[in-house]
Design an enzyme around this catalytic site. Structure first.
Site, PDB file in Angstrom:
ATOM      1  N   LYS A 259       1.000  -1.004  -0.131  1.00 41.78           N
ATOM      2  CA  LYS A 259       0.025   0.183   0.097  1.00 41.78           C
ATOM      3  C   LYS A 259       0.842   1.155  -0.067  1.00 41.78           C
ATOM      4  CE  LYS A 259      -4.049   1.997   2.524  1.00 41.78           C
ATOM      5  NZ  LYS A 259      -5.056   2.010   1.746  1.00 41.78           N
TER       6      LYS A 259
HETATM    7  N1  PPE Z   1      -8.099  -1.574  -2.619  1.00 40.29           N
HETATM    8  C1  PPE Z   1      -7.403  -0.176  -2.463  1.00 40.29           C
HETATM    9  C2  PPE Z   1      -6.815   0.163  -3.795  1.00 40.29           C
HETATM   10  C3  PPE Z   1      -7.279   0.529  -1.359  1.00 40.29           C
HETATM   11  O1  PPE Z   1      -7.045   1.704  -1.619  1.00 40.29           O
HETATM   12  C4  PPE Z   1      -8.085  -0.095  -0.265  1.00 40.29           C
HETATM   13  C5  PPE Z   1      -8.442   0.823   1.134  1.00 40.29           C
HETATM   14  C6  PPE Z   1      -8.856  -1.248  -0.241  1.00 40.29           C
HETATM   15  C7  PPE Z   1      -8.569  -2.060  -1.450  1.00 40.29           C
HETATM   16  C8  PPE Z   1      -9.457  -1.859   0.741  1.00 40.29           C
HETATM   17  O2  PPE Z   1      -8.214  -2.153   1.695  1.00 40.29           O
HETATM   18  P1  PPE Z   1      -8.854  -2.230   3.189  1.00 40.29           P
HETATM   19  O3  PPE Z   1      -9.008  -0.820   3.614  1.00 40.29           O
HETATM   20  O4  PPE Z   1      -7.512  -2.952   4.115  1.00 40.29           O
HETATM   21  O5  PPE Z   1     -10.120  -3.059   3.706  1.00 40.29           O
HETATM   22  N2  PPE Z   1      -8.709   2.257   0.534  1.00 40.29           N
HETATM   23  C9  PPE Z   1      -8.328   3.114   1.721  1.00 40.29           C
HETATM   24  C10 PPE Z   1      -8.789   4.640   0.886  1.00 40.29           C
HETATM   25  C11 PPE Z   1      -9.133   5.758   1.541  1.00 40.29           C
HETATM   26  C12 PPE Z   1      -8.413   6.804   0.975  1.00 40.29           C
HETATM   27  O6  PPE Z   1      -9.429   7.641   0.129  1.00 40.29           O
HETATM   28  O7  PPE Z   1      -7.325   7.251   1.317  1.00 40.29           O
HETATM   29  C13 PPE Z   1      -9.204   2.809   2.681  1.00 40.29           C
HETATM   30  O8  PPE Z   1     -10.352   2.354   2.653  1.00 40.29           O
HETATM   31  O9  PPE Z   1      -8.726   3.337   3.940  1.00 40.29           O
END
Ligand code: PPE
Length: 314
Positions: free
Chosen positions: A159
């Protein structure tokens, strides 16, 4: 606009919000050299608690390892504790916590290994990511004309800030065309993920989600839904999903820390099922929300309670 809190944690110290600044020549600003997380702290009926704190911190350390950050100066336990501290010191019972570790000011040029590592943790209030009605009504999405980052270009499991340039192209295009979010396909043309969410699809009572080999972030909410689906007895398959399944699915939803469990009601203006939140989505969503609100038992051990007087057992 973001509402400032009082303090931000920087390399082990709490500093005033307005003093959390970086030099314009910080490496991360020029080359995207930053790993980060997003963690929700929920105001549960048993007091404020972080959702899957350890897993988020672990993922951030893994992102840092992939990009050869070396020793960032804190252990995972110390970092997790700092996330708790920053929420407590700001008096937040419900917030979004953003740890970020990056290559700071020092050398210039792509070579980064000599630049100092900077660690910050901020938190703020963050409501419904995809709009107030999204959790009930669902959102309208499109398939993006942008392909998700290829596995041999930028690793999707990390990430890192740089990956979000791809996300921004996906989201900007979707918004420009009147959609709330876009779903990107991987380099093979299979369904990958949203700009900031994982995707789940339901067809004939079976739940599907794209495997990690399709350029998806290993979402922690994704994992939570896989656990909940297993507990509820729904069959679930991690397998490549052809684009056209999006149009003939019975149900579709996004997962993410920010988006939580958000139903998708149309793709490219084609209604998903009946065009509203489907029954299995609603079941999984309500179980998820029951755990994060403290209404249901935390049987998976996902909540880390904050040490505040409000944390007294209800
Ligand atoms: N894919 C991506 C590309 C992504 O950025 C997130 C989180 C997820 C999947 C889901 O991952 P998880 O949060 O571990 O379930 N994206 C963050 C985006 C927030 C932002 O705009 O900054 C989040 O949900 O925190």
């Amino acid at each position: 606009m973001i509402k400032p809190t009082e303090k931000i944690w920087h390399n082990g110290r709490l500093i005033p919000w307005d003093e959390a600044k970086v030099h314009v020549l910080a490496h991360a600003l020029h080359y995207g050299t930053s790993v980060f997380e997003g963690i929700r702290c929920y105001d549960t009926r048993n007091g404020p608690a972080m959702f899957r704190l350890r897993e988020h911190v672990r993922r951030m350390f893994e992102s840092a390892k992939i990009y050869r950050f070396g020793d960032i100066g804190f252990t995972q336990e110390e970092f997790a504790q700092a996330c708790v501290d920053v929420s407590v010191v700001n008096g937040m019972s419900s917030c979004y916590v953003r740890p970020i570790v990056f290559r700071g000011y020092g050398d210039v040029g792509v070579r980064s290994l000599n630049n100092p590592i900077e660690c910050y943790i901020a938190c703020w209030e963050w409501g419904r990511y995809l709009g107030a009605e999204a959790l009930e009504q669902g959102v309208d999405v499109c398939v993006s004309s942008w392909t998700r980052i290829a596995p041999n270009t930028l690793p999707a499991i990390a990430k890192v800030a740089a990956n979000y340039m791809n996300s921004q192209l996906i989201l900007m295009e979707a918004n420009q065309h009147g959609y709330t979010e876009g779903i990107a396909l991987d380099t093979q043309g299979y369904v990958s993920e949203g700009s900031g969410e994982n995707v789940f699809l339901i067809r004939d009572g079976i739940i599907y989600t794209p495997p990690l080999g399709t350029s998806v972030l290993p979402g922690i909410t994704r994992d939570a839904i896989i656990c909940i689906a297993g507990e509820l007895g729904y069959p679930l398959r991690e397998q490549a999903i052809p684009r056209e399944w999006l149009y003939i699915a019975d149900e579709l939803f996004f997962t993410g820390t920010a988006a939580e469990v958000t139903p998708i009601r149309s793709v490219d203006r084609i209604a998903v099922g009946a065009g509203r939140r489907g029954p299995i989505t609603e079941h999984l969503q309500s179980e998820f929300l029951a755990i994060t609100s403290g209404d249901a038992a935390d049987r998976f051990g996902w909540l880390s309670y904050l040490p505040t007087p409000a944390a007294a057992v209800a």
